[in-house]
Scaffold this active site. Structure first.
Site, PDB file in Angstrom:
ATOM      1  N   ASN A 150       0.802  -1.230   0.000  1.00  0.00           N
ATOM      2  CA  ASN A 150       0.000   0.000   0.000  1.00  0.00           C
ATOM      3  C   ASN A 150       0.833   1.277   0.000  1.00  0.00           C
ATOM      4  O   ASN A 150       0.477   2.256  -0.651  1.00  0.00           O
ATOM      5  CB  ASN A 150      -1.003  -0.014   1.160  1.00  0.00           C
ATOM      6  CG  ASN A 150      -0.342  -0.032   2.508  1.00  0.00           C
ATOM      7  OD1 ASN A 150       0.663  -0.700   2.712  1.00  0.00           O
ATOM      8  ND2 ASN A 150      -0.879   0.719   3.445  1.00  0.00           N
ATOM      9  N   GLY A 226       2.089  -6.141   7.189  1.00  0.00           N
ATOM     10  CA  GLY A 226       1.171  -6.767   6.239  1.00  0.00           C
ATOM     11  C   GLY A 226      -0.091  -7.199   6.939  1.00  0.00           C
ATOM     12  O   GLY A 226      -0.445  -6.660   7.994  1.00  0.00           O
ATOM     13  N   THR A 228      -2.977  -9.420   8.988  1.00  0.00           N
ATOM     14  CA  THR A 228      -2.963 -10.118  10.280  1.00  0.00           C
ATOM     15  C   THR A 228      -2.803 -11.627  10.102  1.00  0.00           C
ATOM     16  O   THR A 228      -2.066 -12.269  10.857  1.00  0.00           O
ATOM     17  CB  THR A 228      -4.243  -9.759  11.067  1.00  0.00           C
ATOM     18  OG1 THR A 228      -4.171  -8.360  11.380  1.00  0.00           O
ATOM     19  CG2 THR A 228      -4.368 -10.549  12.359  1.00  0.00           C
ATOM     20  N   THR A 230      -1.201 -13.210   7.707  1.00  0.00           N
ATOM     21  CA  THR A 230       0.213 -13.478   7.388  1.00  0.00           C
ATOM     22  C   THR A 230       1.059 -13.331   8.646  1.00  0.00           C
ATOM     23  O   THR A 230       1.967 -14.129   8.896  1.00  0.00           O
ATOM     24  CB  THR A 230       0.732 -12.514   6.292  1.00  0.00           C
ATOM     25  OG1 THR A 230      -0.257 -12.383   5.280  1.00  0.00           O
ATOM     26  CG2 THR A 230       2.027 -12.989   5.681  1.00  0.00           C
ATOM     27  N   GLU A 248       3.590  -5.469  12.243  1.00  0.00           N
ATOM     28  CA  GLU A 248       2.665  -4.339  12.051  1.00  0.00           C
ATOM     29  C   GLU A 248       1.557  -4.835  11.142  1.00  0.00           C
ATOM     30  O   GLU A 248       1.780  -5.064   9.956  1.00  0.00           O
ATOM     31  CB  GLU A 248       3.400  -3.161  11.394  1.00  0.00           C
ATOM     32  CG  GLU A 248       4.576  -2.631  12.187  1.00  0.00           C
ATOM     33  CD  GLU A 248       4.169  -2.012  13.507  1.00  0.00           C
ATOM     34  OE1 GLU A 248       3.013  -1.587  13.653  1.00  0.00           O
ATOM     35  OE2 GLU A 248       5.017  -1.966  14.419  1.00  0.00           O
ATOM     36  N   CYS A 282      -3.213   1.628   6.313  1.00  0.00           N
ATOM     37  CA  CYS A 282      -3.605   0.885   7.519  1.00  0.00           C
ATOM     38  C   CYS A 282      -4.207   1.823   8.566  1.00  0.00           C
ATOM     39  O   CYS A 282      -4.898   1.383   9.467  1.00  0.00           O
ATOM     40  CB  CYS A 282      -2.395   0.153   8.081  1.00  0.00           C
ATOM     41  SG  CYS A 282      -1.004   1.247   8.351  1.00  0.00           S
ATOM     42  N   GLU A 461       7.439   0.371  15.941  1.00  0.00           N
ATOM     43  CA  GLU A 461       8.495   0.915  15.090  1.00  0.00           C
ATOM     44  C   GLU A 461       8.692   2.387  15.468  1.00  0.00           C
ATOM     45  O   GLU A 461       8.006   2.912  16.342  1.00  0.00           O
ATOM     46  CB  GLU A 461       8.084   0.790  13.622  1.00  0.00           C
ATOM     47  CG  GLU A 461       7.904  -0.651  13.184  1.00  0.00           C
ATOM     48  CD  GLU A 461       7.612  -0.798  11.701  1.00  0.00           C
ATOM     49  OE1 GLU A 461       6.729  -0.091  11.197  1.00  0.00           O
ATOM     50  OE2 GLU A 461       8.293  -1.620  11.049  1.00  0.00           O
TER      51      GLU A 461
HETATM   52  P1  NAD Z   1       0.211  -9.477   3.015  1.00  0.00           P
HETATM   53  O1  NAD Z   1       0.255  -9.993   4.405  1.00  0.00           O
HETATM   54  O2  NAD Z   1      -0.530 -10.261   2.004  1.00  0.00           O
HETATM   55  O3  NAD Z   1       1.681  -9.294   2.429  1.00  0.00           O
HETATM   56  C1  NAD Z   1       2.651  -8.495   3.056  1.00  0.00           C
HETATM   57  C2  NAD Z   1       4.015  -8.999   2.689  1.00  0.00           C
HETATM   58  O4  NAD Z   1       4.185 -10.301   3.246  1.00  0.00           O
HETATM   59  C3  NAD Z   1       4.259  -9.158   1.190  1.00  0.00           C
HETATM   60  O5  NAD Z   1       5.589  -8.808   0.901  1.00  0.00           O
HETATM   61  C4  NAD Z   1       4.030 -10.638   0.965  1.00  0.00           C
HETATM   62  O6  NAD Z   1       4.711 -11.146  -0.143  1.00  0.00           O
HETATM   63  C5  NAD Z   1       4.595 -11.218   2.252  1.00  0.00           C
HETATM   64  N1  NAD Z   1       4.086 -12.543   2.611  1.00  0.00           N
HETATM   65  C6  NAD Z   1       2.876 -13.084   2.305  1.00  0.00           C
HETATM   66  N2  NAD Z   1       2.799 -14.337   2.794  1.00  0.00           N
HETATM   67  C7  NAD Z   1       3.970 -14.589   3.426  1.00  0.00           C
HETATM   68  C8  NAD Z   1       4.501 -15.702   4.132  1.00  0.00           C
HETATM   69  N3  NAD Z   1       3.804 -16.823   4.280  1.00  0.00           N
HETATM   70  N4  NAD Z   1       5.743 -15.603   4.664  1.00  0.00           N
HETATM   71  C9  NAD Z   1       6.457 -14.473   4.536  1.00  0.00           C
HETATM   72  N5  NAD Z   1       6.024 -13.397   3.855  1.00  0.00           N
HETATM   73  C10 NAD Z   1       4.792 -13.446   3.323  1.00  0.00           C
HETATM   74  O7  NAD Z   1      -0.351  -8.004   3.120  1.00  0.00           O
HETATM   75  P2  NAD Z   1      -0.667  -7.000   1.931  1.00  0.00           P
HETATM   76  O8  NAD Z   1      -1.942  -7.435   1.287  1.00  0.00           O
HETATM   77  O9  NAD Z   1       0.556  -6.804   1.100  1.00  0.00           O
HETATM   78  O10 NAD Z   1      -0.883  -5.636   2.730  1.00  0.00           O
HETATM   79  C11 NAD Z   1      -2.106  -5.230   3.251  1.00  0.00           C
HETATM   80  C12 NAD Z   1      -2.148  -5.439   4.748  1.00  0.00           C
HETATM   81  O11 NAD Z   1      -1.060  -4.764   5.374  1.00  0.00           O
HETATM   82  C13 NAD Z   1      -3.383  -4.855   5.382  1.00  0.00           C
HETATM   83  O12 NAD Z   1      -3.892  -5.774   6.312  1.00  0.00           O
HETATM   84  C14 NAD Z   1      -2.888  -3.622   6.088  1.00  0.00           C
HETATM   85  O13 NAD Z   1      -3.635  -3.196   7.198  1.00  0.00           O
HETATM   86  C15 NAD Z   1      -1.529  -4.050   6.502  1.00  0.00           C
HETATM   87  N6  NAD Z   1      -0.683  -2.900   6.782  1.00  0.00           N
HETATM   88  C16 NAD Z   1      -0.344  -2.638   8.075  1.00  0.00           C
HETATM   89  C17 NAD Z   1       0.436  -1.535   8.382  1.00  0.00           C
HETATM   90  C18 NAD Z   1       0.851  -1.224   9.792  1.00  0.00           C
HETATM   91  O14 NAD Z   1       1.737  -0.421   9.981  1.00  0.00           O
HETATM   92  N7  NAD Z   1       0.239  -1.834  10.787  1.00  0.00           N
HETATM   93  C19 NAD Z   1       0.877  -0.710   7.347  1.00  0.00           C
HETATM   94  C20 NAD Z   1       0.505  -1.000   6.046  1.00  0.00           C
HETATM   95  C21 NAD Z   1      -0.268  -2.105   5.762  1.00  0.00           C
END
Ligand code: NAD
Length: 481
Positions: A150, A226, A228, A230, A248, A282, A461
């Site tokens: 994002n 990423g 929750t 994951t 996060e 997020c 962070e």
């Molecule tokens: P995602 O969990 O699908 O992917 C995030 C990252 O993790 C990607 O690089 C992906 O390739 C990797 N990944 C996926 N499966 C994995 C595994 N099994 N092992 C290791 N790595 C893996 O999330 P997304 O769809 O890319 O992002 C959206 C989510 O991120 C939303 O839920 C959003 O709220 C969250 N987010 C949180 C924050 C925060 O600071 N809390 C900030 C931005 C986004």
């Protein structure tokens, strides 16, 4: 078609298995480049490079590491427009947003930690008549950084910069959905003279390249942003190896509006906090609670403004919203609009896909959507949608709104709008959230702790929190002579 390369041991190289994934442009729905589909062999190469680089990098002074990192910051800044255009093309967001928010913040992340490390002091504790303790903080070794799509470079650099400043070597994986600016970052690192192996950027899927980072025994800490689900998987996988974890995760943030707020200021900011980056931040407030005396006034003004939003292709200088990031994501968001209708919600504006003229006719554009009439505990109001969809709900008392605001499994951020000083503090204090903004939204000071409670994550962070996460403390006691 352009093929991106991994950045391993200071060089741009192809993935060992020569496999690639399609990279889509959200604005057109077309494939425009190919991403390395890296696997554990590529991660192993990156770990070996990091292992070789670590003693020298960790042995440099913070100041010396900071100088190289500042060159990286300067290198991104010098190519600001190119980075902003690349981010917008890869993610679908307006170029204007990338050039005002994403890329400047990536520059700040590097320069902030390049200098913060100079001020990061060790502690000592004197024990009267007994002796004293001093606590050293050394880099952990090789750390893994995994980031989402994002805010691609913004969040990628938010992890990498403190890890490097603290003296670690990094194996990092950007999202496979938005890899391009991480690729440009590798070029900048080479130009900036980043020593080989200190930062390694490996592209690929979460389930292969990401998983290999999480499972690698020599990677001692994982900083992940990423979803929750994951995060849960990563925690489960990494825990038996006793890795340090910073997670996060998702959010479902409440935006609480009291009748005594500065209405115009609140409305202007609420439009941003609802739909900035197509609602894919997020920290976006997706559940808006309005005190009943101003509910109708708010609804009318909010719907009137939002229904006129200019949703357009990222390069349109007048675009207020761009495309959402991918077709599956667009479909997920639309499925939540259908769910909201099934749950008894009324769509006040939006709710549909937008078809722009060619060449953007296959792009992933959505109308900004406002829904009312839903129970606070229905799925639409409990699950993270992460798109341009918000719900509005009236409330009568502070107790009631706090109960509704705190009712989800998430606890990332919240916003409170009121001119009543003690109520502002009282409500902020009782919200289950790691971050609360009073009468504003997304004002960020990089020194402050950033992160969430409950299913929104573990750890913080930002500032010293990040430097503490990326270092290992050792307490040494000395007896008085
Ligand atoms: P995602 O969990 O699908 O992917 C995030 C990252 O993790 C990607 O690089 C992906 O390739 C990797 N990944 C996926 N499966 C994995 C595994 N099994 N092992 C290791 N790595 C893996 O999330 P997304 O769809 O890319 O992002 C959206 C989510 O991120 C939303 O839920 C959003 O709220 C969250 N987010 C949180 C924050 C925060 O600071 N809390 C900030 C931005 C986004």
């Amino acid at each position: 078609m352009e093929k991106l390369r991994n950045y391993i041991d200071g060089q741009l190289i192809a993935p060992k298995a020569s496999k690639y994934i399609d990279n889509y442009e959200p604005a057109t729905g077309k494939v425009y480049s190919l991403i390395p589909d890296s696997d554990e062999t590529d991660i192993e190469l990156a770990v070996q490079a990091a292992e070789r680089a670590f003693p020298k990098w960790a042995g440099l002074s913070g100041e010396a590491r900071g100088k190289i990192m500042q060159k990286v910051a300067d290198g991104i800044e010098a190519r600001m427009q190119e980075f902003a255009e690349a981010e917008a093309k890869d993610n679908g967001k307006p170029v204007s947003l990338a050039s005002h928010v994403d890329i400047p913040r990536a520059v700040s992340n590097f320069s902030f930690f390049a200098t913060a490390i100079r001020h990061f002091a060790n502690e000592s504790h004197y024990m009267e008549g007994v002796g004293f303790n001093y606590t050293t903080r050394k880099p952990i070794g090789i750390v893994g950084c995994i980031s989402p799509w994002n805010l691609p470079l913004y969040l990628f650099s938010w992890k990498i910069a403190p890890a490097l400043a603290a003296g670690n070597c990094v194996v990092a994986k950007p999202s496979e959905i938005t890899p391009y600016t991480a690729y440009l970052l590798s070029e900048v690192c080479i130009e900036a003279g980043m020593p080989a192996g200190v930062l390694n950027i490996v592209h690929g899927l979460g389930t292969s390249a990401g998983d290999a980072i999480v499972k690698h025994k020599k990677i001692k800490a994982i900083s992940f942003t990423g979803g929750t689900k994951t995060g849960e998987y990563i925690a489960r996988t990494a825990a038996p190896m006793f890795k340090k974890l910073s997670l996060e995760l998702g959010g479902k943030n409440p935006n609480i509006i009291f009748a005594d707020c500065d209405f115009d200021d609140m409305l202007k900011t609420t439009i941003r906090s609802s739909f900035a980056n197509q609602g894919q931040i997020c920290l976006c407030g997706s559940r808006i609670f309005i005190e009943r005396p101003i509910y109708e006034k708010f609804k009318e003004a909010f719907v009137a403004k939002i229904s006129k939003t200019n949703v357009s292709f990222p390069q349109d200088p007048n675009a207020q919203m761009g495309a959402v990031v991918s077709k599956p994501h667009m479909e997920k968001v639309l499925s939540y609009v259908e769910l909201a209708k099934e749950e008894g919600g009324t769509i006040l504006t939006g709710g549909k896909q937008i078809h722009l003229p060619a060449p953007h006719d296959q792009g992933y554009y959505l109308e900004p959507t406002i829904i009312e009439g839903l129970a606070y505990d229905c799925r639409t109001n409990q699950e993270e949608i992460f798109g341009p969809v918000v719900t509005i709900t009236p409330f009568d008392t502070e107790e009631e709104v706090l109960m509704m605001a705190n009712s989800t499994s998430y606890g990332l951020s919240a916003t409170v709008w009121t001119q009543h000083l003690s109520r502002a503090h009282r409500v902020a204090d009782r919200l289950d959230a790691g971050l609360v903004w009073i009468n504003d939204w997304l004002v960020r000071d990089l020194r402050t702790a950033f992160g969430g409670v409950k299913a929104s994550g573990v750890g913080r962070e930002g500032g010293w929190e990040a430097l503490r996460f990326f270092t290992e403390p050792k307490n040494i006691f000395v007896k008085n002579g």
